[in-house]
Design an enzyme around this catalytic site. Structure first.
Site, PDB file in Angstrom:
ATOM      1  N   GLY A   1     -31.578  40.582 -46.701  1.00 12.75           N
ATOM      2  CA  GLY A   1     -32.118  41.106 -45.465  1.00 12.75           C
ATOM      3  C   GLY A   1     -31.017  41.549 -44.521  1.00 12.75           C
ATOM      4  CB  SER A   2     -30.746  44.280 -42.063  1.00 17.01           C
ATOM      5  OG  SER A   2     -30.529  45.281 -43.036  1.00 17.01           O
ATOM      6  N   GLY A   3     -29.448  41.966 -40.607  1.00 15.67           N
ATOM      7  CA  GLY A   3     -29.362  41.009 -39.513  1.00 15.67           C
ATOM      8  C   GLY A   3     -28.242  40.008 -39.700  1.00 15.67           C
ATOM      9  CG  HIS A   4     -27.925  37.887 -42.668  1.00 15.19           C
ATOM     10  ND1 HIS A   4     -28.328  36.857 -41.868  1.00 15.19           N
ATOM     11  CD2 HIS A   4     -28.936  38.101 -43.555  1.00 15.19           C
ATOM     12  CE1 HIS A   4     -29.542  36.446 -42.259  1.00 15.19           C
ATOM     13  NE2 HIS A   4     -29.931  37.193 -43.277  1.00 15.19           N
TER      14      HIS A   4
ATOM     15  CE  LYS B   1     -27.804  36.053 -47.777  1.00 21.99           C
ATOM     16  NZ  LYS B   1     -27.909  37.475 -48.191  1.00 21.99           N
TER      17      LYS B   1
ATOM     18  CG  ASP C   1     -32.568  37.833 -50.857  1.00 26.12           C
ATOM     19  OD1 ASP C   1     -33.519  38.459 -50.363  1.00 26.12           O
ATOM     20  OD2 ASP C   1     -31.539  37.553 -50.220  1.00 26.12           O
TER      21      ASP C   1
ATOM     22  CG  HIS D   1     -33.327  34.018 -42.829  1.00 25.15           C
ATOM     23  ND1 HIS D   1     -32.961  33.291 -43.936  1.00 25.15           N
ATOM     24  CD2 HIS D   1     -32.946  35.295 -43.071  1.00 25.15           C
ATOM     25  CE1 HIS D   1     -32.401  34.101 -44.818  1.00 25.15           C
ATOM     26  NE2 HIS D   1     -32.370  35.314 -44.313  1.00 25.15           N
TER      27      HIS D   1
END
Lengths: 333, 333
Positions: free
Chosen positions: B54-57, B105, B110, B219
């Protein structure tokens, strides 16, 4: 206030201990008076560059000490000027016999103390020149500042002048280059939230849930306008518009575009901002020859960003591209 | 919610456009399906490494695409798994004939999607191995995860395996190395505040002004304990203590110590944390042979940090030191 610190009054000292522990291969950290110097200082025959200012803006300046950038940085307490004795001790530690440039952001305390240190150093026979950076078009005559404040252009000037010093240029040449960078660069910032000074324990200023501060200073000084929260597109329009009003650029000019995070803004948002800036400049046929996107000059845990544009020529571009080996900026051989 | 974005649903796409505009010399960004590949992909005869999530990392994973690290990264929407078609397209773009490692991860979505992509790629005759990173000792069987979550060790595995692939090691060798890194590393994190997912518009979880979340996920998943705010010294004691309970280290062992910011924590605080970690490990006669201090695996605008320790041997140390040329990590020739 929640911060990853111990006692607020120990935060800067403990930070410096952490930097010393982490980067002893790269820098030496001196305590009482505190300064950070490159591990190989003094470099014989090279102009040395010393900067400094209040802590809370990391990685600036300590993270920019190293080959190709600064010889020394003097950290003050959070948002407080370092003292002349720190600056003098740093000067003695880095003086390689070819003179020392003080690269100073335009805040009254910083300028006054660096001027005092320059006198003391000259009394000891060290050739010192001082250049003051004042690129912030946000406001004139702010809290802490007569004239314009010094912000993002400082990072660019430290990199470019550091490269020139590494190439063996003389003190007058490096100082002249620094003035050129300052004259060719303008910045403006925006805050979405205030940072919190550890010793104060509460946010420096209050912003509503739907408010932003346009033209904010890096210590939370008031800007031009308290505005309603807006889209990245509109915010970039305002920031870049103000920069371009003050830095005349023509179709075909090439710039270094620097999108800087204020400390609590994630990279994701900085790239959204960069995307808007890229579109705005492309629409005006201004070319982005180089860019820098990240949090390089922060304001503790302030959310927000600043935009800096630097007009490039071939010389500035080559100096920007030259190798740099610091913890904050690193590339090349 | 105040963020430097336009419409929340456009944030990831616009971020990718920004990355493409800023780093076209280093990476190519493909849209629909979206992935980021090194500009010289595919590299003939080299094992390719693909990661994603996911994006945001950010900068993970896209910021780690480049020579000496990842060949491709697949960004999902914020905190959402990328899809098998993204992964398959990235695999096709980077396959240089020597096979592809999926470095994943441990989050259920994922893992499932990378497994599906591996099947599809194998159907096309591409040799694919997959290694799942699960270094987070915070909790077992969390929201989104069966078993332990994958966090900071991912950054270290991407760097070390990327170096091994660059040196010409085979797919089974690089996969085995990745399992070694995962087995030799443990992490735990803490949140001082929650991040805010753009499409949700409010913080993922609520923390009181005097509360922190020990063992938090990237998250915002719950950790071990909602605790009272504490000093950096005490927080590091808890985080490093939990890591060392799970990763037996002896006097004289050497580690890579990684202090990671969660996105809204300034560098100043990360160095205070590093200082505490350095003292704690020194007291136990564990040597820090290498370190990394900065925000490399973030959680949007969460304030907090994580600590990762990786037991080093000579091989891992040499691979860590090998040159890397990405926007997020960069050193060497």
């Amino acid at each position: 206030m929640k911060k990853l610190i111990n006692l607020p009054q120990d935060a800067v000292r403990e930070e410096l201990e952490g930097i010393a522990a982490a980067h002893s291969d790269r820098v030496r950290v001196h305590a009482d008076p505190s300064y950070i110097v490159r591990v190989d200082a003094p470099v014989r025959g090279k102009v040395a560059i010393v900067s400094g200012g209040g802590s809370g803006h990391e990685p600036m300046h300590g993270g920019f000490v190293g080959r190709g950038m600064l010889d020394a940085a003097c950290p003050g307490e959070v948002f407080s000027s370092p003292t002349p004795d720190q600056m003098l001790a740093a000067t003695q530690a880095v003086n390689g016999g070819s003179g020392v440039l003080y690269l100073v952001k335009n805040y009254t305390g910083d300028v006054m103390n660096f001027e005092m240190a320059a006198e003391l150093a000259r009394d000891e026979g060290v050739a010192v020149e001082m250049v003051v950076i004042d690129d912030d078009v946000g406001v004139r005559d702010s809290l802490h500042t007569a004239g314009r404040r010094g912000v993002g252009a400082t990072v660019l000037a430290e990199k470019i002048c550091g490269a020139a010093a590494e190439l063996g240029r003389s003190l007058p040449e490096v100082a002249a280059l620094c003035r050129t960078v300052n004259a060719s660069a303008r910045s403006m910032g925006v805050a979405l939230t205030s940072g919190t000074v550890p010793m104060v324990g509460k946010p420096t200023f209050a912003l509503g849930d739907d408010e932003i501060e346009i033209g904010v200073g890096i210590h939370g000084e008031p800007g031009r306008e308290r505005a309603k929260a807006a889209s990245a597109h509109d915010i970039v329009g305002v920031l870049a518009g103000a920069v371009l009003d003050d830095l005349p650029l023509s179709r075909g000019d090439r710039v270094l575009a620097f999108v800087n995070g204020m400390g609590a803004t994630p990279l994701m948002e900085l790239y959204v901002v960069y995307n808007e800036l890229h579109k705005l400049l492309t629409d005006r046929a201004i070319g982005i020859a180089r860019n820098l996107v990240g949090s390089y000059m922060t304001s503790l845990d302030m959310a927000g960003c600043s935009i800096t544009l630097l007009r490039l020529d071939e010389e500035l571009t080559a100096l920007w591209d030259a190798p740099v080996l610091t913890t904050g900026l690193r590339w090349g051989a």
